[in-house]
Scaffold this motif. Structure first.
Motif, mmCIF file in Angstrom:
data_model
loop_
_atom_site.group_PDB
_atom_site.id
_atom_site.type_symbol
_atom_site.label_atom_id
_atom_site.label_comp_id
_atom_site.label_asym_id
_atom_site.label_seq_id
_atom_site.Cartn_x
_atom_site.Cartn_y
_atom_site.Cartn_z
ATOM 1 N N GLY A 86 0.099 -5.482 -14.329
ATOM 2 C CA GLY A 86 -0.207 -5.342 -12.738
ATOM 3 C C GLY A 86 1.010 -4.738 -12.245
ATOM 4 O O GLY A 86 2.173 -4.458 -12.930
ATOM 5 N N THR A 87 0.907 -4.121 -11.030
ATOM 6 C CA THR A 87 1.889 -3.554 -10.561
ATOM 7 C C THR A 87 2.240 -4.244 -8.956
ATOM 8 O O THR A 87 1.514 -4.666 -8.335
ATOM 9 N N GLU A 88 3.766 -4.361 -8.910
ATOM 10 C CA GLU A 88 4.070 -4.847 -7.642
ATOM 11 C C GLU A 88 5.142 -3.829 -7.191
ATOM 12 O O GLU A 88 6.354 -3.504 -7.911
ATOM 13 N N THR A 89 5.168 -3.430 -5.955
ATOM 14 C CA THR A 89 5.921 -2.308 -5.390
ATOM 15 C C THR A 89 6.407 -2.994 -3.869
ATOM 16 O O THR A 89 5.793 -3.924 -3.583
ATOM 17 N N SER A 90 7.161 -2.453 -3.425
ATOM 18 C CA SER A 90 7.397 -2.623 -2.100
ATOM 19 C C SER A 90 8.154 -1.296 -1.512
ATOM 20 O O SER A 90 8.214 -0.385 -1.871
ATOM 21 N N HIS A 91 8.026 -1.447 -0.110
ATOM 22 C CA HIS A 91 8.430 -0.466 0.846
ATOM 23 C C HIS A 91 8.960 -0.971 2.080
ATOM 24 O O HIS A 91 8.901 -1.863 2.292
ATOM 25 N N THR A 92 10.111 -0.139 2.674
ATOM 26 C CA THR A 92 10.743 -0.577 3.727
ATOM 27 C C THR A 92 9.950 -0.147 5.216
ATOM 28 O O THR A 92 9.571 1.019 5.272
ATOM 29 N N SER A 93 9.809 -1.226 5.945
ATOM 30 C CA SER A 93 8.920 -1.202 7.103
ATOM 31 C C SER A 93 9.844 -0.443 8.115
ATOM 32 O O SER A 93 10.970 -0.345 7.819
ATOM 33 N N GLU A 94 9.224 -0.147 9.392
ATOM 34 C CA GLU A 94 10.038 0.357 10.425
ATOM 35 C C GLU A 94 11.269 -0.725 10.770
ATOM 36 O O GLU A 94 12.371 -0.326 11.526
ATOM 37 N N GLU A 95 10.639 -2.050 10.633
ATOM 38 C CA GLU A 95 12.003 -2.946 10.966
ATOM 39 C C GLU A 95 12.975 -3.023 9.948
ATOM 40 O O GLU A 95 13.865 -3.892 10.196
ATOM 41 N N LYS A 131 6.138 -6.458 0.514
ATOM 42 C CA LYS A 131 5.464 -6.457 -0.819
ATOM 43 C C LYS A 131 4.009 -6.165 -0.973
ATOM 44 O O LYS A 131 3.340 -6.258 -0.259
ATOM 45 N N MET A 132 3.561 -5.550 -1.912
ATOM 46 C CA MET A 132 2.338 -4.855 -2.380
ATOM 47 C C MET A 132 1.849 -5.242 -3.749
ATOM 48 O O MET A 132 2.631 -5.047 -4.669
ATOM 49 N N LEU A 133 0.870 -5.562 -4.171
ATOM 50 C CA LEU A 133 0.107 -5.856 -5.173
ATOM 51 C C LEU A 133 -0.914 -5.046 -5.475
ATOM 52 O O LEU A 133 -1.923 -5.157 -4.714
ATOM 53 N N THR A 134 -1.055 -4.394 -6.609
ATOM 54 C CA THR A 134 -2.252 -3.755 -6.984
ATOM 55 C C THR A 134 -3.071 -4.616 -8.125
ATOM 56 O O THR A 134 -2.515 -4.850 -9.218
ATOM 57 N N LEU A 135 -4.171 -5.034 -7.609
ATOM 58 C CA LEU A 135 -5.142 -5.919 -8.269
ATOM 59 C C LEU A 135 -5.971 -5.301 -9.145
ATOM 60 O O LEU A 135 -6.306 -5.631 -10.372
ATOM 61 N N VAL A 136 -6.604 -4.080 -8.768
ATOM 62 C CA VAL A 136 -7.423 -3.414 -9.564
ATOM 63 C C VAL A 136 -7.197 -1.695 -9.265
ATOM 64 O O VAL A 136 -6.888 -1.590 -8.208
ATOM 65 N N LYS A 137 -7.184 -1.119 -10.282
ATOM 66 C CA LYS A 137 -6.961 0.257 -10.159
ATOM 67 C C LYS A 137 -7.647 1.001 -11.356
ATOM 68 O O LYS A 137 -7.329 0.585 -12.621
ATOM 69 N N VAL A 143 -5.175 -8.444 -12.217
ATOM 70 C CA VAL A 143 -5.210 -9.908 -11.779
ATOM 71 C C VAL A 143 -6.090 -10.738 -12.335
ATOM 72 O O VAL A 143 -7.181 -10.456 -12.964
ATOM 73 N N THR A 144 -5.673 -11.945 -12.728
ATOM 74 C CA THR A 144 -6.487 -13.047 -13.211
ATOM 75 C C THR A 144 -6.832 -13.979 -11.919
ATOM 76 O O THR A 144 -5.914 -14.466 -11.325
ATOM 77 N N VAL A 145 -8.099 -14.372 -11.709
ATOM 78 C CA VAL A 145 -8.219 -15.296 -10.914
ATOM 79 C C VAL A 145 -8.012 -16.640 -11.355
ATOM 80 O O VAL A 145 -8.878 -16.980 -12.609
ATOM 81 N N VAL A 178 -3.189 -5.265 -2.195
ATOM 82 C CA VAL A 178 -3.014 -6.240 -1.182
ATOM 83 C C VAL A 178 -1.434 -6.144 -0.687
ATOM 84 O O VAL A 178 -0.854 -6.143 -1.680
ATOM 85 N N SER A 179 -0.951 -6.343 0.446
ATOM 86 C CA SER A 179 0.482 -6.242 0.817
ATOM 87 C C SER A 179 0.547 -7.690 1.421
ATOM 88 O O SER A 179 -0.385 -8.355 2.216
ATOM 89 N N SER A 180 1.920 -7.970 1.955
ATOM 90 C CA SER A 180 2.272 -9.086 2.590
ATOM 91 C C SER A 180 1.660 -9.054 4.008
ATOM 92 O O SER A 180 1.500 -9.966 4.695
ATOM 93 N N SER A 181 1.446 -7.778 4.683
ATOM 94 C CA SER A 181 1.001 -7.897 5.909
ATOM 95 C C SER A 181 -0.241 -8.094 5.881
ATOM 96 O O SER A 181 -1.141 -8.497 7.152
ATOM 97 N N ASP A 182 -1.145 -8.248 4.699
ATOM 98 C CA ASP A 182 -2.687 -8.769 4.714
ATOM 99 C C ASP A 182 -2.715 -10.097 4.700
ATOM 100 O O ASP A 182 -3.868 -10.800 4.638
ATOM 101 N N SER A 183 -1.430 -10.993 4.568
ATOM 102 C CA SER A 183 -1.741 -12.485 4.686
ATOM 103 C C SER A 183 -2.261 -12.724 5.916
ATOM 104 O O SER A 183 -2.154 -12.343 6.852
#
Length: 587
Positions: free
Chosen positions: A36-45, A50-56, A62-64, A164-169
């Motif tokens: 799995g991949t977990e990445t991050s990028h810096t927002s304007e603030e 955080k971003m998680l790639t579940l399927v690619k 990802v495991t449910v 999915v990203s943290s902003s999708d919460s």
């Protein structure tokens, strides 16, 4: 949309043992383990998202993780969107590596791993510790949460990747719970079943596997959360504590020793029990058993206490008849120190069956406009859930109507909703609550006309009976109402030898089983064990004289008689007895 970037992390209390608003999830971090991949990028603030790639590219990373079919529903939805079905694992078999999507109810054990939540009061989806969490406060709400997430999945799928990203919460509260109950600190280290509506804007969270030390540590941390302890009582190895919060909410916390469960009640509108017992003694306390043989009063039940300060406490009353209401009225007038100023400190309603509350309703209709009589308060705990309303309305057509009637006739009276473990003090009388319908939750009462053994074993409307010990001066009275075997078994396990009393009101008008070896619906009432623990010297039998011998011949009542010096049948001549209660120090 719930924005993770703008959240403020709630503080951990009591050395990390307390988190607000019940979240759920594992505390183990997952930093891009496995494929799995977990990445991050810096927002304007300037904050890291955080971003998680579940399927690619046709591969699931990802495991449910779920305990039931909800996991399959999520996996199906992911497959529909991406063409790839992720693996499913039970919580105990969850992989240590890779991204995990937890789908589950709120659990205090996992709460410390999440920075924010609302699982007691709705559902939420969030990212934390390199995993995803979809949590809700019970199974019904969890189904809604699964639907909400599956509806969003297609928007997360772009360019062959489900990310999915943290902003999708997102978090969806149950609005009325949040409004009426406020927050409930999570009892970490326990298994929380969720939040239940007890009606009257009172909510209950039930937690399993709670140790005595864990409960005490949780209570110790409440002060830091803005709670003030109001009272603390113990009976046997049960711990009952009441707190008020700075926002006006009341939190009543109890730990039940024999089951290691905690029941946490919260409300913004709850009225606390009266505690001031100071009063001037002006008369001798009395107790009266009301007549059960009058017109339409064949199986009624009612009792009246006169306290040393001249006020009265009434327990139930009997059927809805003019005769029953007049018997109460005449006793008050004849025994009040000042008949022009009669005060009923409280009217204790065990449950809303017509042979218990009916006389109160007729009393209100006939005498509420009598300015010489003041009803100061009522005590009742009826949970108006749909199933329970359905049962009561089928049998009595009354529960909502009765509540409205009392509030209409007595708008200035205080309405108390007692809970097990509480003590209500009126002058020289103490009322210790042992059992209410809230202790039966999360079970529900089956509706009439379902009289099958399976349904009836869950209880009938008599399960709503509130049971209490009344102590007047130094004399104790055990009022069972129409309590059922389920409640008796729980009280025996919960309180043991502390149930000992001088007097007992024989349960359910003395009705018992005709065959102790088979299950008999509507006759599963008192037990030999509870009478052994009460071990009374005297008893009140609220039934007609015509049925006295039949009732006392039941096995359980024959056993009870072995303890008794005397008992009074309400329907006998002289059965509507009035007894003086010895005052403290004057026996």
């Amino acid at each position: 949309m719930f924005n993770f970037r703008k959240r403020v992390l709630l503080p951990f209390l009591a050395a990390g043992m307390l988190v607000f608003l019940g979240a759920c999830g594992s505390g183990s971090a997952n930093t891009s383990g496995g494929s799995g991949t977990e990445t991050s990028h810096t927002s304007e603030e300037g904050e890291a998202e955080k971003m998680l790639t579940l399927v690619k590219d046709g591969t699931a990373y990802v495991t449910v993780v779920a305990e039931d079919s909800t996991g399959g529903a999520i996996a199906d939805a992911i497959e529909t969107v991406t063409g790839v079905r992720p693996p499913i694992a039970a919580p105990k078999a969850a992989p240590a590596d890779g991204i995990r999507l937890f789908v589950r109810n709120a659990s205090g054990t996992d709460a410390a791993g999440l920075p924010d939540g609302g699982a007691y009061f709705g559902y939420r989806f969030t990212l934390a510790n390199g995993d995803c969490y979809l949590t809700a406060y019970n199974d019904r709400i969890l189904d809604e949460a699964v639907t909400a997430l599956t509806e969003r999945l297609s928007s997360y799928y772009q360019n062959g990747a489900l990310t999915v990203s943290s902003s999708d919460s997102f978090a969806v509260p149950v609005a009325e719970c949040r409004r009426d109950a406020g927050t409930v600190p999570v009892l970490v280290g326990s298994r929380c079943e969720g939040l239940y509506d007890c009606s009257d804007r009172l909510y209950q969270v039930i937690c399993r596997n709670v140790t005595a030390d864990g409960f005490s540590a949780w209570c110790d941390g409440l002060a830091a959360a803005g709670y003030t302890e109001v009272s603390r009582t113990n009976r046997a190895d049960n711990d009952f504590r009441t707190y008020t919060a700075s926002d006006g909410a009341v939190l009543y916390a109890s730990r039940i020793g024999h089951s290691s469960e905690a029941r946490l009640f919260t409300s913004r509108t709850y009225t606390l029990p009266p505690t001031d017992g100071e009063s001037q003694a002006i008369c001798t306390p009395l107790v009266k058993q009301l007549d059960a043989s009058g017109t339409n009063q064949n199986e009624g039940m009612g009792y009246i206490f006169r306290l040393s300060d001249g006020r009265f406490i009434i327990v139930d009353g009997g059927y809805k008849s003019n005769a029953a209401a007049k018997e109460i009225y005449d006793f008050l007038k004849a025994n009040a120190p000042d008949p022009a100023h009669i005060r009923i400190a409280t009217w204790f309603i065990s449950h809303y069956h017509g042979d218990h509350i009916g006389a109160l309703i007729r009393f209100a209709e006939n005498y509420a406009d009598d300015s010489s009589i003041t009803v100061e308060s009522f005590m009742a705990n009826q949970c108006l859930t749909n199933s329970m309303i359905g049962y009561c309305n089928t049998e009595n057509g009354a529960i909502l109507t009765h509540t409205t009637t009392l509030r209409t006739y007595y708008p200035n009276a205080v309405f108390y909703k007692p809970l097990a473990g509480q003590q209500y003090v009126f002058a020289d009388a103490k009322i210790d609550i042992l059992y209410t319908i809230c202790d039966f939750m999360p079970e529900t009462i089956p509706n009439e006309p379902d009289t099958t053994p399976t349904a009836q074993k869950k209880g009938d409307y008599n399960t709503e009976t509130m049971v209490a010990i009344f102590t007047v001066e130094e004399t104790t009275f055990f009022f069972m109402g129409d309590t059922v075997k389920t409640a008796c078994d729980e009280m025996c396990a919960r309180y043991g030898e502390t149930l000992k009393c001088d007097y007992v009101q024989i349960s359910h008008h003395g009705i018992g089983k005709t065959n102790p070896n088979i299950y008999e619906p509507r006759r599963e009432n008192s037990t030999e064990e509870i009478y052994r623990l009460i071990a009374p010297d005297y008893a009140f039998l609220p039934c007609s004289s015509a049925k006295r011998d039949e009732r006392m011949a039941f096995t359980v009542n024959r056993y009870l008689k072995s303890f008794l010096t005397k008992y009074w049948c309400a329907g006998d001549e002289g059965g509507d007895v009035t007894l003086e209660i010895p005052m403290a120090g004057k026996r």
